[in-house]
Design an enzyme around this catalytic site. Structure first.
Site, PDB file in Angstrom:
ATOM      1  N   ASP A 274      -2.390  10.367  -2.272  1.00  0.00           N
ATOM      2  CA  ASP A 274      -2.657   9.321  -3.255  1.00  0.00           C
ATOM      3  C   ASP A 274      -2.992   9.907  -4.615  1.00  0.00           C
ATOM      4  OD1 ASP A 274      -2.992   6.382  -1.918  1.00  0.00           O
ATOM      5  OD2 ASP A 274      -3.381   7.981  -0.473  1.00  0.00           O
TER       6      ASP A 274
ATOM      7  N   ARG B 148      -7.183  -0.798  -7.551  1.00  0.00           N
ATOM      8  CA  ARG B 148      -7.413   0.322  -6.636  1.00  0.00           C
ATOM      9  C   ARG B 148      -7.767   1.548  -7.470  1.00  0.00           C
ATOM     10  NH1 ARG B 148      -4.841   0.051  -1.596  1.00  0.00           N
ATOM     11  NH2 ARG B 148      -6.274   1.739  -1.060  1.00  0.00           N
TER      12      ARG B 148
ATOM     13  N   ARG C 145       0.861  -1.171   0.000  1.00  0.00           N
ATOM     14  CA  ARG C 145       0.000   0.000   0.000  1.00  0.00           C
ATOM     15  C   ARG C 145       0.897   1.220   0.000  1.00  0.00           C
ATOM     16  NH1 ARG C 145       2.183   1.420   3.621  1.00  0.00           N
ATOM     17  NH2 ARG C 145       0.875   3.244   3.693  1.00  0.00           N
TER      18      ARG C 145
END
Length: 362
Positions: free
Chosen positions: A241, A90, A53
């Site tokens: 992100d 994702r 991650r």
């Protein structure tokens, strides 16, 4: 970075065997466990299930996953289907899509017989660029930290959220890179680490800070505001992100609340991220897709029982309605500055284009 004085990266590539080794981050901080990834399905699972991650590491893992997928067949159909399989793992972290687009653009013009070897070379280039960019982010961020006034005469008090250290990248980290640079340069620094529920990525931050020897204190997420109000925090640094073209920032849910608390208490709020996290095709943060995670991440708590055995505690009934958004968006107006590998800028279209003029549209 270091684990008890041993230099370590979060991903190890073995192109001669067409596999990679990753740290299973779902087992941290209780156990350091390496997992071998040798198939496309394993690479996709590692990203989707959050064995890896952090936006930069997700991008690098996807690049290597594509290289693995082309090992037995490298036809146009295989390239397209493998890219799509990884693309869908994702939705929020733009590094994933950036890395896959870069790989596809590089590989598509090549004859199928040349694609596998070229894919491993390009994936390595992505990984090494991440390391170099994070080192640069650390130095640019260190320059900012040196200029800050300290509320305590002895220590620079930094707060962070989620995990944006070397575990979230190939090496070095983004938000933690300036902290590591400060610590390694002899600057006395202490880090307030928010736990970041429900996935508790803050525990990973505490784990890696401890193994690198950086003083820190773990706090409940909701304790951040009172610490700021009591004058215990000099600066907040988070990762990202996705950053839209106007400087809005998508990051782990709870980041927005910290930015609001910073604004109310006159505390600088910095966001550290490389170019691959900036989405110049996205005008603003309102258009960022927010990933909705499985509700059981909230209903269940993972840890060790009294005998040190990994266990799962059901803290809510299985049928309890919950909402589990993985990210939130912090408006650019709340961001003091962005820290990138090219330097620091305001969180704005003009600020970003000042660092990346090649992204200017005609």
């Amino acid at each position: 970075m270091n684990i008890d004085c041993t230099p370590t990266r979060s991903l190890r590539a073995h192109p001669e065997r067409r596999v990679i080794d990753i740290i299973d981050q779902t087992r941290l901080p209780h156990a350091l466990h390496w997992v071998r990834v040798s198939t496309l399905d394993e690479a996709a699972h590692a990203i989707r299930a959050m064995l890896v991650r952090g936006a930069p590491l997700i991008g690098a893992t996807a690049a290597y996953g594509l290289a693995i997928a082309l090992g037995d067949e490298a036809s146009d159909a295989q390239l397209q289907s493998a890219t799509l399989a990884l693309w869908q793992t994702r939705p929020t972290a733009v590094n994933l899509h950036w890395a896959l687009t870069r790989m596809s653009d590089h590989l598509s013009p090549l004859p199928p017989a040349e694609r596998c070897a070229a894919a491993w070379v390009e994936a390595e280039a992505i990984a090494e660029e991440d390391v170099a960019q994070n080192l640069a982010i650390g130095q640019h961020g260190l320059a900012l930290l040196r200029q800050l006034p300290w509320r305590s005469a002895q220590t620079l008090e930094v707060m962070t959220h989620c995990n944006a250290g070397w575990l979230a990248t190939v090496d070095g980290g983004t938000a933690l890179a300036p902290i590591y640079a400060a610590h390694d340069a002899g600057l006395p620094v202490h880090v307030w680490v928010s736990e970041t529920r429900p996935r508790n990525q803050g525990l990973l931050t505490a784990w890696e800070l401890a193994h690198h020897g950086v003083p820190h204190t773990l706090i409940a997420d909701n304790a951040a505001g009172i610490l700021m109000h009591k004058g215990r925090v000099d600066v907040v640094i988070t990762g990202a992100d996705r950053i839209s073209a106007n400087g809005d920032v998508a990051n782990k849910v709870g980041t927005y609340l910290k930015a609001l608390a910073c604004a109310d208490n006159g505390i600088p709020f910095y966001v550290a991220a490389p170019r691959s996290t900036i989405d110049f095709d996205l005008p603003d943060g309102a258009q960022i897709e927010i990933e909705a995670r499985d509700g059981d991440e909230f209903r269940r708590v993972h840890g060790l029982d009294d005998h040190g055995v990994p266990s799962v505690l059901q803290q809510l009934p299985a049928g309890e309605a919950v909402a589990n958004p993985a990210f939130d968006v912090t408006p650019a107006r709340l961001v003091t500055a962005l820290i990138t590998e090219r330097g620091c800028c305001t969180a704005s279209a003009s600020g970003l284009l000042g660092l990346y003029p090649e992204q200017a549209r005609d």
